[in-house]
Each structure stands twice: as structure tokens, then as C-alpha cells.
Design a protein around this motif. Structure first.
Motif, short mmCIF file in Angstrom:
data_model
loop_
_atom_site.label_atom_id
_atom_site.label_comp_id
_atom_site.label_asym_id
_atom_site.label_seq_id
_atom_site.Cartn_x
_atom_site.Cartn_y
_atom_site.Cartn_z
N ALA A 13 0.82 -1.21 0.00
CA ALA A 13 0.00 0.00 0.00
C ALA A 13 0.85 1.26 0.00
O ALA A 13 0.43 2.31 -0.49
CB ALA A 13 -0.94 0.00 1.21
N ALA A 14 2.06 1.18 0.53
CA ALA A 14 2.94 2.34 0.62
C ALA A 14 3.87 2.48 -0.59
O ALA A 14 4.65 3.43 -0.66
CB ALA A 14 3.77 2.26 1.90
N ALA A 15 3.81 1.56 -1.52
CA ALA A 15 4.78 1.50 -2.61
C ALA A 15 4.83 2.74 -3.50
O ALA A 15 5.88 3.09 -4.03
CB ALA A 15 4.56 0.26 -3.47
N GLY A 16 3.72 3.42 -3.71
CA GLY A 16 3.75 4.63 -4.54
C GLY A 16 3.74 4.36 -6.02
O GLY A 16 3.30 3.30 -6.48
N ASP A 17 4.27 5.30 -6.79
CA ASP A 17 4.23 5.22 -8.25
C ASP A 17 5.13 4.12 -8.79
O ASP A 17 6.29 4.01 -8.41
CB ASP A 17 4.66 6.56 -8.87
CG ASP A 17 3.69 7.68 -8.57
OD1 ASP A 17 2.49 7.40 -8.39
OD2 ASP A 17 4.13 8.84 -8.52
N VAL A 18 4.59 3.33 -9.71
CA VAL A 18 5.32 2.24 -10.35
C VAL A 18 5.65 2.66 -11.77
O VAL A 18 4.77 3.05 -12.53
CB VAL A 18 4.50 0.93 -10.32
CG1 VAL A 18 5.17 -0.16 -11.12
CG2 VAL A 18 4.27 0.49 -8.88
N LEU A 19 6.93 2.57 -12.14
CA LEU A 19 7.38 2.95 -13.48
C LEU A 19 7.32 1.79 -14.47
O LEU A 19 7.13 1.99 -15.67
CB LEU A 19 8.81 3.49 -13.41
CG LEU A 19 9.02 4.67 -12.47
CD1 LEU A 19 10.50 5.01 -12.38
CD2 LEU A 19 8.22 5.87 -12.95
N ALA A 20 7.54 0.58 -13.99
CA ALA A 20 7.52 -0.62 -14.83
C ALA A 20 7.35 -1.82 -13.91
O ALA A 20 7.62 -1.74 -12.71
CB ALA A 20 8.81 -0.75 -15.63
N ARG A 21 6.92 -2.95 -14.50
CA ARG A 21 6.75 -4.15 -13.69
C ARG A 21 6.91 -5.39 -14.56
O ARG A 21 6.75 -5.35 -15.78
CB ARG A 21 5.39 -4.16 -13.00
CG ARG A 21 4.22 -4.21 -13.97
CD ARG A 21 2.90 -4.06 -13.26
NE ARG A 21 1.80 -4.22 -14.22
CZ ARG A 21 0.57 -4.50 -13.89
NH1 ARG A 21 0.25 -4.65 -12.62
NH2 ARG A 21 -0.37 -4.63 -14.80
N GLY A 22 7.25 -6.50 -13.89
CA GLY A 22 7.40 -7.78 -14.58
C GLY A 22 6.83 -8.90 -13.74
O GLY A 22 6.70 -8.77 -12.51
N ARG A 23 6.54 -10.03 -14.39
CA ARG A 23 5.89 -11.14 -13.69
C ARG A 23 6.37 -12.47 -14.26
O ARG A 23 6.56 -12.62 -15.46
CB ARG A 23 4.38 -11.00 -13.87
CG ARG A 23 3.56 -12.12 -13.31
CD ARG A 23 2.10 -11.81 -13.41
NE ARG A 23 1.29 -13.00 -13.22
CZ ARG A 23 -0.01 -12.99 -13.07
NH1 ARG A 23 -0.68 -11.85 -13.12
NH2 ARG A 23 -0.67 -14.13 -12.91
N LEU A 24 6.53 -13.43 -13.37
CA LEU A 24 6.90 -14.79 -13.71
C LEU A 24 6.09 -15.73 -12.83
O LEU A 24 6.13 -15.62 -11.61
CB LEU A 24 8.41 -15.01 -13.46
CG LEU A 24 8.96 -16.42 -13.62
CD1 LEU A 24 8.90 -16.87 -15.08
CD2 LEU A 24 10.38 -16.47 -13.09
N ASP A 25 5.34 -16.65 -13.43
CA ASP A 25 4.51 -17.58 -12.69
C ASP A 25 5.10 -18.99 -12.77
O ASP A 25 5.55 -19.41 -13.83
CB ASP A 25 3.10 -17.64 -13.26
CG ASP A 25 2.31 -16.35 -13.09
OD1 ASP A 25 2.92 -15.31 -12.82
OD2 ASP A 25 1.08 -16.39 -13.23
#
Length: 190
Positions: A172-184
Motif C-alpha cells: 500500500a505504501a509503494a507509490g508510483d510504479v514505473l515498470a513491472r514484470g511477472r513470472l509464474d
């Protein structure tokens, strides 16, 4: 009768509660997140599972594409949306130096994290807690997510210390995200 089967063998937290699906952590920019230890949507080797189920709680090696130049910090989150809990079970939360593009096996060990890694609380203790799905609950999906943060995360909500903040408070405190990635990856027990 609700028509819903709430038996423990059927109950699952669901994908909607993943950090990935939080509007606060959404962005169109992507990071490519991979592992030499398992393929996307492949089986996670037993060595990366929890000691409770015969594994070694050894976090897998991960690699990702470089974060945007203005990234202040990286946030890594590992969740199990198939856990029989109200929200996905959090297996790891860690803050990483923005310049990092990978982690070696075992880098998320709470007792001896890699340089540039600050492990935080997970659903059980701190550091990486490997897959440990209930027997006969079927294979569980484990979602490794990395977020490039625009500002460093130095405190939880209301100024709480990061090391004592609950995983959902950190998210909840993370703030603005510039990019993200995911691996399942998947892991199951019979």
C-alpha cells in the motif's frame, strides 16, 4: 444454499488479490522477468519449496531487464493466489537496489541476503518462504512480481518501520510504479 463449495480442498484466495492486480501498482511499462530454474508457467523445482514439505527454502535465481533510468528502488513480491486464505499468501517481500538486474539462488535468505537486497516480512517470518501447498489441494500458482518504484520506500503506512510492516502495508505504501514484470510457476503436493 449458496451454490459455492467452501471445503478446504476447493477454497482459493484468487487472482484478484494479487499485488499485480492492484490499481496502485499498475503501469503499462514492462520488465521481462525470467528464471534459469523454471520456465514461465512451468514447475518450480522441489529445492525451492519450503523445508516443511521437503524442500530447502532456497529462493530461485531471477533475472530481469533493466529498470527505467529514473527508478529509485525495486520491489519484489512472491504470492500464492491458490492458498486457502482470504487474500493471496505472501511468500516474500524484498526491496532491491534499482541497478540490479538479477538475483542468484538463495539471495532472498533473511539470515544472509545478497548485497543490495533488503528482505521484509512475508506471511511467515521474513525473507523467502518456499511453496508449501496443502496436500491434495492441487498445484498452486506462485507469482513472482517485480515493480520499479519512482520513489524509495523508506517507511510503511503512518510511518511504521518497514521491517515490522505487514506485507499488505508495504504494498500500500509503494507509490508510483514505473515498470513491472511477472513470472509464474507451479508447485503441488500429492
Amino acid at each position: 444454499m449458496t451454490g459455492r463449495d467452501d471445503s478446504p480442498k476447493k477454497r482459493r484466495a484468487g487472482m484478484a488479490g494479487l499485488a499485480w492486480n492492484s490499481p496502485d501498482l499498475a503501469t503499462a511499462e514492462t520488465l521481462v522477468l525470467d528464471s534459469p530454474d523454471f520456465d514461465h508457467e512451468g514447475t518450480i523445482p522441489a529445492v525451492h519449496a519450503s523445508r516443511r514439505v521437503g524442500g530447502e527454502d532456497l529462493s530461485p535465481a531471477l533475472t530481469w531487464s533493466p529498470a527505467p533510468a529514473d527508478t529509485a528502488q525495486l520491489l519484489l513480491v512472491v504470492e500464492d493466489p491458490d492458498a486457502p486464505t482470504p487474500l493471496p499468501f505472501v511468500h516474500c517481500v524484498a526491496l532491491l537496489d534499482a541497478s540490479m538486474t538479477g538475483l542468484t539462488r538463495g539471495a532472498l535468505d533473511a539470515g544472509d541476503p545478497a548485497d543490495g537486497v533488503h528482505v521484509l516480512r512475508s506471511g511467515i517470518g521474513s525473507g523467502y518462504f518456499g511453496p508449501a501447498p496443502p496436500k491434495s489441494h492441487g498445484a498452486h500458482r506462485y507469482v513472482f512480481q517485480i515493480f520499479a518504484l519512482a520513489k524509495p520506500l523508506t517507511a510503511g503506512p503512518r510511518g511504521t518501520a518497514l521491517d515490522s510492516a505487514k506485507p499488505r502495508e508495504v504494498l500500500a505504501a509503494a507509490g508510483d510504479v514505473l515498470a513491472r514484470g511477472r513470472l509464474d510457476g507451479f508447485y503441488g503436493r500429492t
